[in-house]
Design a protein around this motif. Sequence first.
Motif, PDB file in Angstrom:
ATOM      1  N   VAL A 235       0.849  -1.195   0.000  1.00  0.00           N
ATOM      2  CA  VAL A 235       0.000   0.000   0.000  1.00  0.00           C
ATOM      3  C   VAL A 235       0.887   1.249   0.000  1.00  0.00           C
ATOM      4  N   VAL A 236       1.899   1.253   0.893  1.00  0.00           N
ATOM      5  CA  VAL A 236       2.771   2.429   0.987  1.00  0.00           C
ATOM      6  C   VAL A 236       3.512   2.644  -0.333  1.00  0.00           C
ATOM      7  N   ARG A 237       4.059   1.559  -0.882  1.00  0.00           N
ATOM      8  CA  ARG A 237       4.824   1.668  -2.123  1.00  0.00           C
ATOM      9  C   ARG A 237       3.927   2.152  -3.276  1.00  0.00           C
ATOM     10  N   SER A 238       2.711   1.626  -3.337  1.00  0.00           N
ATOM     11  CA  SER A 238       1.811   2.032  -4.429  1.00  0.00           C
ATOM     12  C   SER A 238       1.452   3.503  -4.297  1.00  0.00           C
ATOM     13  N   LEU A 239       1.223   3.961  -3.053  1.00  0.00           N
ATOM     14  CA  LEU A 239       0.882   5.377  -2.871  1.00  0.00           C
ATOM     15  C   LEU A 239       2.095   6.254  -3.194  1.00  0.00           C
ATOM     16  N   ARG A 240       3.273   5.789  -2.763  1.00  0.00           N
ATOM     17  CA  ARG A 240       4.477   6.611  -2.968  1.00  0.00           C
ATOM     18  C   ARG A 240       4.783   6.789  -4.453  1.00  0.00           C
ATOM     19  N   HIS A 241       4.572   5.709  -5.241  1.00  0.00           N
ATOM     20  CA  HIS A 241       4.975   5.801  -6.652  1.00  0.00           C
ATOM     21  C   HIS A 241       3.818   6.189  -7.581  1.00  0.00           C
ATOM     22  N   ASP A 242       2.594   6.075  -7.075  1.00  0.00           N
ATOM     23  CA  ASP A 242       1.428   6.611  -7.782  1.00  0.00           C
ATOM     24  C   ASP A 242       1.461   6.282  -9.286  1.00  0.00           C
ATOM     25  N   LEU A 243       1.486   4.971  -9.586  1.00  0.00           N
ATOM     26  CA  LEU A 243       1.650   4.542 -10.980  1.00  0.00           C
ATOM     27  C   LEU A 243       0.337   4.615 -11.759  1.00  0.00           C
ATOM     28  N   HIS A 244       0.442   5.063 -12.987  1.00  0.00           N
ATOM     29  CA  HIS A 244      -0.709   5.100 -13.903  1.00  0.00           C
ATOM     30  C   HIS A 244      -0.270   4.535 -15.248  1.00  0.00           C
ATOM     31  N   GLY A 262       5.125   7.060 -13.137  1.00  0.00           N
ATOM     32  CA  GLY A 262       4.959   7.176 -11.686  1.00  0.00           C
ATOM     33  C   GLY A 262       5.877   8.217 -11.084  1.00  0.00           C
ATOM     34  N   ARG A 263       5.729   8.372  -9.777  1.00  0.00           N
ATOM     35  CA  ARG A 263       6.560   9.349  -9.035  1.00  0.00           C
ATOM     36  C   ARG A 263       7.696   8.637  -8.323  1.00  0.00           C
ATOM     37  N   ASN A 264       8.760   9.307  -8.088  1.00  0.00           N
ATOM     38  CA  ASN A 264       9.868   8.813  -7.240  1.00  0.00           C
ATOM     39  C   ASN A 264      10.403   7.445  -7.647  1.00  0.00           C
ATOM     40  N   LEU A 265      10.317   7.114  -8.922  1.00  0.00           N
ATOM     41  CA  LEU A 265      10.789   5.774  -9.320  1.00  0.00           C
ATOM     42  C   LEU A 265      12.302   5.643  -9.178  1.00  0.00           C
ATOM     43  N   ILE A 328       1.199  -1.947  -6.842  1.00  0.00           N
ATOM     44  CA  ILE A 328       2.238  -2.983  -7.009  1.00  0.00           C
ATOM     45  C   ILE A 328       2.580  -3.630  -5.676  1.00  0.00           C
ATOM     46  N   GLU A 329       2.969  -4.901  -5.759  1.00  0.00           N
ATOM     47  CA  GLU A 329       3.533  -5.598  -4.610  1.00  0.00           C
ATOM     48  C   GLU A 329       4.873  -6.150  -5.092  1.00  0.00           C
ATOM     49  N   GLY A 330       5.929  -5.833  -4.406  1.00  0.00           N
ATOM     50  CA  GLY A 330       7.256  -6.288  -4.822  1.00  0.00           C
ATOM     51  C   GLY A 330       8.243  -5.156  -4.740  1.00  0.00           C
TER      52      GLY A 330
END
Length: 459
Positions: A235-244, A262-265, A328-330
């Motif tokens: 959840v944290v990683r998905s929010l942090r990178h905000d992928l579309h 995404g952001r911060n990749l 994402i998970e991973g």
Amino acid sequence: MTSPVAVRNRPSSGGGKAKSLPGPAPRPRALDAALVIAGLGFGATIGVTLTAESWSQLHAPGGVAMFLGNLTGMAGTYLALVMVLLVSRIPHVERVLGQDGLLRWHRRLSPWPISLIVAHAVLLTYAYAEASKTGFMHQLGTFFSSYSGMSIAIIGFVVFLAVAVASIYSVRSRMRRERWWALHLGMYLAFALAFVHEVVLGPSFVGHPLTQAVWGAAWAATAGLVLVYRVGYPVVRSLRHDLHVDEVRPEADGVVSIILRGRNLERLPVSGGQFFEWRFLTRGLWWQAHPYSMSARPRPPFLRLTVKAVGDHSSALAELRPGTRVAIEGPYGAFTTHARKRNKVAFLAGGIGITAARSLLEDLPKSAEPVVVWRVSSPADAALEEEVRTLVTRLRGKLHILPGGRTEVPMRHAVRLVQDVRRRDVFVSGSEGFVAAALEELSRDGVPRDAIHHEVYAL
Ligand SMILES: Cc1cc2nc3c(=O)[nH]c(=O)nc-3n(C[C@H](O)[C@H](O)[C@H](O)COP(=O)(O)OP(=O)(O)OC[C@H]3O[C@@H](n4cnc5c(N)ncnc54)[C@H](O)[C@@H]3O)c2cc1C
């Protein structure tokens, strides 16, 4: 800013310096430490069970069955805890074994807790029936109605059995993977339901507050690890990178690349060859996460996967609309440059199995001189061929594309193309059948086991 097209075409996308963080190297000592702790825990569990019984209890009616019932219960429950830990994907352990390694251990271990817990239930019911001189079924009814914590433990046992039966290969392979996975979550419920009867009735716990506290803490820590690594981190990683989804690009017949923005990749530590569990947050897809390898190292702000349509999920990805959010998970997987033991490298890729090899190639030094042998059904199926060729050429390697099926292109022929195969690390990726055939051929050719690394595109 790098454009999505550059992920495929810009020369630096081949072997130049990627801008994202490299994935951390696995530390095999973390696995050794985990194994020692698990072994000590098992020893302590058996120890407290053995010392909880007295000789006089053993000689009472049903005493031996009572003793064995408690022993099998404690051993089985402890091994169940280890099984849960194996799928909690603790990063330090996952990095060494890879997700398929963890699942392999999980599956190998599973018959033990299942049979021990079944033996526990049967032996203790028999022991109590002997002690109170009633029948087996009558005793079951008494457990249900008169023992605190037992009724919910029996419900937990029924759930446990149902999930265990569903996990037998012949049953599981007839079920849709998502249905089986949802059912499998019932195991967590079964363990939670069983917990109360363990600490309220177990002779190792009654009157032993310290043992009770340690057992409770072990299960609470396990539940915490599952929540942190399977839920919190993603959840944290998905929010942090905000992928579309930025673009869906056809690559070959039935194969598309999905380019995400995404952001911060640049702060996402990942190694070429790794994969994510991707969840596309759109109608019909949001409830299922599927594993797909990265087909290129991240080029911030872009990330790419390349997918072959084989069923519902993979086919639906061609229809994704730009702007669709992605969770994402991973990253997961030990199919990375860190696995190398030698300088030189070979790849055996089957069809879409090239995706993991393609991103791993980006992490290799020039001295790797990779030989890539890639079996495809037809020349038109060689998606990403241009990129793979560019990378291989830059690393002074060789690319062999072998069009044709299993019978037309036998594995023996594919392996023979790597003349010095015994002096290389060999990375194998593709379908279950392809990987199994490659492993057999490589071992027949005398390639040492520790020089073979594989990613099977099925779980
Ligand atoms: C580590 C890993 C990396 C992968 N990388 C890629 C990749 O880069 N590109 C690509 O096209 N495919 C990749 N795959 C395979 C991809 O995950 C499956 O093809 C996809 O999930 C199939 O789902 P489906 O609904 O389209 O097909 P289904 O009709 O559900 O199944 C078709 C086949 O895929 C298998 N499968 C189904 N769901 C899953 C799942 N969630 N996990 C694993 N296997 C499943 C089934 O056992 C069956 O053999 C990878 C698989 C793994 C395990």
